[in-house]
Structures are given as C-alpha cells and as structure tokens.
Design a protein around this motif. Sequence first.
Motif, PDB file in Angstrom:
ATOM      1  N   PRO A 121       4.564  11.990   8.690  1.00 10.80           N
ATOM      2  CA  PRO A 121       3.160  11.899   8.275  1.00 10.80           C
ATOM      3  C   PRO A 121       2.847  10.526   7.696  1.00 10.80           C
ATOM      4  N   CYS A 122       1.584  10.117   7.818  1.00 10.02           N
ATOM      5  CA  CYS A 122       1.124   8.882   7.189  1.00 10.02           C
ATOM      6  C   CYS A 122       0.905   9.131   5.698  1.00 10.02           C
ATOM      7  N   ILE A 123       1.223   8.144   4.882  1.00  4.90           N
ATOM      8  CA  ILE A 123       1.001   8.246   3.441  1.00  4.90           C
ATOM      9  C   ILE A 123       0.358   6.950   2.947  1.00  4.90           C
ATOM     10  N   SER A 124      -0.284   7.032   1.806  1.00  8.55           N
ATOM     11  CA  SER A 124      -0.912   5.858   1.194  1.00  8.55           C
ATOM     12  C   SER A 124      -0.047   5.347   0.050  1.00  8.55           C
ATOM     13  N   ARG A 125      -0.204   4.070  -0.257  1.00 12.66           N
ATOM     14  CA  ARG A 125       0.566   3.421  -1.314  1.00 12.66           C
ATOM     15  C   ARG A 125      -0.318   2.419  -2.054  1.00 12.66           C
ATOM     16  N   VAL A 126       0.141   2.018  -3.227  1.00 11.20           N
ATOM     17  CA  VAL A 126      -0.541   0.973  -3.998  1.00 11.20           C
ATOM     18  C   VAL A 126       0.516  -0.044  -4.415  1.00 11.20           C
ATOM     19  N   PRO A 127       0.673  -1.146  -3.669  1.00 16.01           N
ATOM     20  CA  PRO A 127       1.693  -2.144  -4.003  1.00 16.01           C
ATOM     21  C   PRO A 127       1.121  -3.380  -4.701  1.00 16.01           C
ATOM     22  N   ILE A 128       1.942  -4.004  -5.536  1.00 16.95           N
ATOM     23  CA  ILE A 128       1.694  -5.352  -6.026  1.00 16.95           C
ATOM     24  C   ILE A 128       2.696  -6.261  -5.337  1.00 16.95           C
ATOM     25  N   LEU A 129       2.190  -7.275  -4.641  1.00 13.04           N
ATOM     26  CA  LEU A 129       3.036  -8.212  -3.910  1.00 13.04           C
ATOM     27  C   LEU A 129       3.005  -9.568  -4.585  1.00 13.04           C
ATOM     28  N   GLN A 130       4.176 -10.159  -4.801  1.00 12.80           N
ATOM     29  CA  GLN A 130       4.237 -11.536  -5.281  1.00 12.80           C
ATOM     30  C   GLN A 130       4.452 -12.434  -4.080  1.00 12.80           C
ATOM     31  N   LEU A 131       3.512 -13.338  -3.868  1.00 14.42           N
ATOM     32  CA  LEU A 131       3.580 -14.236  -2.733  1.00 14.42           C
ATOM     33  C   LEU A 131       4.072 -15.609  -3.167  1.00 14.42           C
ATOM     34  N   ASP A 132       4.966 -16.173  -2.378  1.00 18.51           N
ATOM     35  CA  ASP A 132       5.387 -17.560  -2.537  1.00 18.51           C
ATOM     36  C   ASP A 132       4.900 -18.296  -1.296  1.00 18.51           C
ATOM     37  N   GLU A 133       3.819 -19.058  -1.448  1.00 17.69           N
ATOM     38  CA  GLU A 133       3.202 -19.692  -0.284  1.00 17.69           C
ATOM     39  C   GLU A 133       4.098 -20.748   0.335  1.00 17.69           C
ATOM     40  N   SER A 134       4.953 -21.370  -0.455  1.00 22.01           N
ATOM     41  CA  SER A 134       5.845 -22.398   0.073  1.00 22.01           C
ATOM     42  C   SER A 134       7.023 -21.775   0.817  1.00 22.01           C
ATOM     43  N   ALA A 135       7.694 -20.813   0.180  1.00 24.08           N
ATOM     44  CA  ALA A 135       8.856 -20.170   0.801  1.00 24.08           C
ATOM     45  C   ALA A 135       8.457 -19.125   1.834  1.00 24.08           C
ATOM     46  N   LYS A 136       7.175 -18.756   1.859  1.00 23.82           N
ATOM     47  CA  LYS A 136       6.647 -17.721   2.758  1.00 23.82           C
ATOM     48  C   LYS A 136       7.404 -16.401   2.576  1.00 23.82           C
ATOM     49  N   THR A 137       7.511 -15.974   1.321  1.00 26.18           N
ATOM     50  CA  THR A 137       8.091 -14.666   1.019  1.00 26.18           C
ATOM     51  C   THR A 137       7.050 -13.813   0.313  1.00 26.18           C
ATOM     52  N   ALA A 138       7.093 -12.515   0.589  1.00 24.42           N
ATOM     53  CA  ALA A 138       6.230 -11.526  -0.063  1.00 24.42           C
ATOM     54  C   ALA A 138       7.138 -10.473  -0.669  1.00 24.42           C
ATOM     55  N   THR A 139       7.201 -10.448  -1.994  1.00 23.62           N
ATOM     56  CA  THR A 139       8.114  -9.555  -2.701  1.00 23.62           C
ATOM     57  C   THR A 139       7.338  -8.381  -3.288  1.00 23.62           C
ATOM     58  N   ILE A 140       7.777  -7.166  -2.986  1.00 24.59           N
ATOM     59  CA  ILE A 140       7.154  -5.981  -3.572  1.00 24.59           C
ATOM     60  C   ILE A 140       7.611  -5.898  -5.026  1.00 24.59           C
ATOM     61  N   GLU A 141       6.717  -6.254  -5.948  1.00 24.10           N
ATOM     62  CA  GLU A 141       7.037  -6.257  -7.368  1.00 24.10           C
ATOM     63  C   GLU A 141       6.941  -4.857  -7.970  1.00 24.10           C
ATOM     64  N   TRP A 142       6.040  -4.057  -7.458  1.00 23.94           N
ATOM     65  CA  TRP A 142       5.809  -2.700  -7.965  1.00 23.94           C
ATOM     66  C   TRP A 142       5.054  -1.946  -6.902  1.00 23.94           C
ATOM     67  N   VAL A 143       5.291  -0.648  -6.802  1.00 27.63           N
ATOM     68  CA  VAL A 143       4.548   0.148  -5.833  1.00 27.63           C
ATOM     69  C   VAL A 143       4.423   1.573  -6.345  1.00 27.63           C
ATOM     70  N   ASP A 144       3.267   2.158  -6.140  1.00 28.47           N
ATOM     71  CA  ASP A 144       3.068   3.586  -6.376  1.00 28.47           C
ATOM     72  C   ASP A 144       2.969   4.240  -5.007  1.00 28.47           C
ATOM     73  N   ASP A 145       3.998   5.004  -4.668  1.00 28.19           N
ATOM     74  CA  ASP A 145       4.022   5.743  -3.405  1.00 28.19           C
ATOM     75  C   ASP A 145       3.285   7.052  -3.632  1.00 28.19           C
TER      76      ASP A 145
END
Length: 588
Positions: free
Chosen positions: A493-517
């Motif tokens: 099944p599809c589910i919804s989430r609420v994530p906070i992503l930390q972006l590093d524009e230079s390194a081009k990384t997106a880190t999930i800092e916190w998420v409410d599944d």
Amino acid sequence: MIPLRYSCMIFIVAIFTVTVGSGCSSSNKPLSISPTSAALAPGQTTQFELSERKKVTWSVGGVAGGNATVGTIDANGKYTAPSANTSTKVMVTATAGMDSASAQVLVVAPGIVAPTANPQVALYTISAPDDASVTIQFGQTTNYGLTTWTQPAPESGGAVAIFVAGMLANTTYHMQATVKFSSGPTFTDIDHTFTTQALPANQLPVLTATTTAGMTPQSGVEFLNLISGGQVSVGVTDLAGNMLWGYEAPAGVFSNGAKMMPNGHFLINFDTSGIADGAGSIIQEVDLGGNVVWQLTAAQLNQALATATCAGCNITVVGTHHDFAVLPNGHVILIAAQQKVESGLTGFPNPVTVTGDVLIDLDQNHNPVWLWSEFDHLDLNRHPIAFPDWTHTNSVVYSPDDKALIISMRNQSWIIKIDYGNGQGTGNVLWKLGFQGDFALQNGTDPIDWFSAQHDANVVSMNSSGVFQLLLFDNGDNRVLDASGTICGTATPCISRVPILQLDESAKTATIEWVDDLSPVFSFFGGGARLLTNGNVEFDECAPTASSSAIFEVAKTTPPQTVWQMQIGNQNTYRGFRMPSLYPGVQW
C-alpha cells in the motif's frame, strides 16, 4: 499663539502651549513646568506645576486662560480639556515677565466601534495626532488578554482604523484602544463593548481539537485552507477548534492557496475543481473585515501578459493555482498553468495537449515583469505521474540567500531550484531534488525513501543555500519501491510521510534528518508541513479519506509523539498550519 487646526474626517488638531517666561523673574533659575506633556479625554483635567512659585499668566494656544475651543486653565495651573468630542493637540504656556515654560496637551476623543461585513470582526476607529501609534486590547472581560498589532497615525494625524479579529461567535467582547505618543504620554480610551454574530452553521467545517494530556502545543491560532464550495473556504480557529474568522469562496470556485501578507491581509487563490489547474482562477487580497482590496482573474492576467514587455510574457495561461510567494520587495510570484499541443512524445499519440506551469512575477502594481516556463527548461518525455498533467506545481518559496526560487512539482516528484536573481537571473534549473534527480539520498534507501507526489516544500533552516533544511509533506502516490520500477498501491500500500531533508548543494547529498512515517495513513492529495517555533512539526493530512482531513502537531522525537490534533470531519483541508495570531508580529 494662534491655534493651529487640522481637519481629517472628525480629526481636529490645535496647539495649546503653556509657556513660563524667562528674564525678569526674582530667581536666576529658568522656569520649568511639569508634566511637560499630558494626554486627556475631552472634559478631563490635569494639574500643571511650576518649578518655582511665581506670579504667572497662563494661556492656552495663545489665548489667556484659554477658551471652549482649546480648553481652559485657571490661575493655579489646572487645565480642563475642551468638551467637544474631537481630538486636539494644544500647547499650554505659563509666562512670568520674560520667563516662560511650555507643556503639550493631547486631547483624544473616544473611539468608535462598528460592525463589518464579517460577523466576528469589529472596526475600531480613533483619531490621533501625527506622532501617535494605536493598539487595541480586547477580551471577554475588562482584563482583555488579547491585542491587535500597533498602527501609526496618518502622516498629518487623523483616524486610525484597526480591525479587531479573533473573537468567538455570539459573544460580547470588551475592547479598548491605547494611544502612545512619541512625546511620552499614553492615552487609554474608554472601554467599548461589541457583540459578535455567527457565520451560518451550514457554512462551517466540523472540527474536533484535542491536546494530549501533559503536553503543551505551540501557542497561536490554526489557519485552515478548506476545499469547499458555498462554505467557509479560508478560516482561522483557536486551538480548541472554535472558528474565529472565516471567508467564503466566490461562487463556483474553491481556494487552493492562501497566506497572510505583511500588511495583515490574506492573499487567496481560487479556481475551479475537476478541470485543468487554474481554470476560472481569481486571486483576491482580502482584509480582516471581509473586503476585497484587489483581485485578478485569469482573463485580467492574460490581458496584462499580452501588453507586458518582459521576455516570454506574451503567452496565454489557463489561470493561477495552488500557491504563490510574497517577496520582500512587495512582488508576488504566481504559479499559472499553460497548455501546449505537443507531438512525438514517448508513449503518447500525436498530438497531445500538455499542461505545464509558468512562474509569473507581478510587481507592486500587479503588472507582470518576469516569466519562467517549465516548457523551456524540463524534459517533456519525463512524465512519471498523471500525464498529460505534466508537472502540477504546487508550491513556490523564495530563497533569500541566493535570490532563487524553489518549487515543488507533484507530478514529477521533484523539487527544483531556479536561478531567479530577483528577476535578473538566467532562469536555469540549479538542481533537481528527488528520484532520478541530482542528489544522492543519505539515511534512506533509494528509491523507496524518496518523496513522491509531494506538497508544500519549505525551507526550515536559517539559511536557504549551501547546507540547509527542507520540510515537506510526502503524499506517497506512485512511490517507486525498487529498481525494477514497482509502484505502491498493489501488493504494497501507498503511505504518506513527513521528512526533514538536509541538503548539501555542493556535495549534492540529501540526508533524511527526521521523518514521521504516517503508516497506514495515505493522504492521496493536498497537505503540508511546517516547523513550529517550539521545535515541533505540524502537518496536514489533507485527504486520508475522500471527505475528511486531520492536522497533527508532533514532537520531533523518535518515534514522534502527538502533542495536539484537529479532525476536520466534512472537508478536505488543502493546507493547515499554525500562525502566531491574526496580526503580523503579534503572538497570542
């Protein structure tokens, strides 16, 4: 001294000066007077004292002893304000030979409280000189408890009118103005009462709000952008779920984007449902009294585009939809749908009418001065969801650090950053965030932990470039579950989430800092998420069912803990979020 009189509506200014002479007195000390300024209501009195006992002549506004127009003063320095129900600024003068001293008297007439088009809003008007500012306190008793914002008097003095909003329906309220003068004194108006009425019951949502025992939610009021026809479309409630303010959509349209502006008004986008995004759109700026300050229809926008001189502006749009950004310079960035007939697209017959979006920059006079089109910058052959509704852009925010724009495109499952440069940028796409974008996902599994069909991407860190944080509502429609392209909704099944992503524009990384599944919740459209001042996260499940919604404030713990929630029983809520109050800069 000849009285000076200024007239604006019922406002009259006269200058009364109390002057105490200098030169021929028995003392070498200059004469002084106290208080040097005073604020009074009509007919009130105040006692002036001199630094030394001298035989003086008292005058008001240059008139010995004063008169009924400027007020009177007796031989002992007792001043009586004029009884006329007008606001007046006067100077009182005490003179002893060549020696003199002066004091200013500010006479403020009682304010007037009147009803407005909104049954829960009063208009409080009080006249004040040009060096004054006005605040209204209000509440169900004379202890008051709530305040409006502070507004200055007009440049030459005159009426200050403040909407008093945030009151319960069918309730009597007390309200009182405080007028502060730059010269020092403060005037407190008489207490006024006002009884609110109620919005029609059949226009109100069914609300149930609950605070978890032992928990304290972020203070303020709850803003609701409801998806409804013939009902309250934009509303504000207290945290107990009581409606404090509401505005009904014009006939035939519903609200799908609304925000408070720096001037205290609401800017609301309306369009029709079930048709292409933006069809029949109307943007309205609405004050707290329910008055439309200005509006822009799709037809009017197209007329403005036809005569605009900005590059690319000579196009026709379907209309505006979903969101807008109010910039620090007073410009507004709109999202508008554009349709083009295309051929040669992968998997589709020729021709096909594709709906994409443009961003339009309106200046302070609501004229288009810049336009950016997705058709010029993105690949039409990437269409993972709901094509030919190609992008379905649903949020736009301004990045003050680099003067860029960040937009969320639901049907691309991408968030992109655009070189806007305050209207002088290249328009190039600086990066694409999401599955098959430019960033490597950290603290999660690619592709399953990327957001999908998301809403309301917003910056939640102090900075908006370099290394910074984004918060969004991840609806989860058509989430890709594995490298083979398996989509949720069948076996999984599809589910919804609420994530906070930390972006590093230079390194081009997106880190999930916190998420409410939110599993098993699946809110298939709409929604939003915001970081609150107390550090909690609030999110709006717009459509966990076809005709209901829910808003949650949760502590940013692992697992998250619910602090407060609101259930909306008969409507979907496109956006719901906490505001400090109904007045910019004021926390309730």
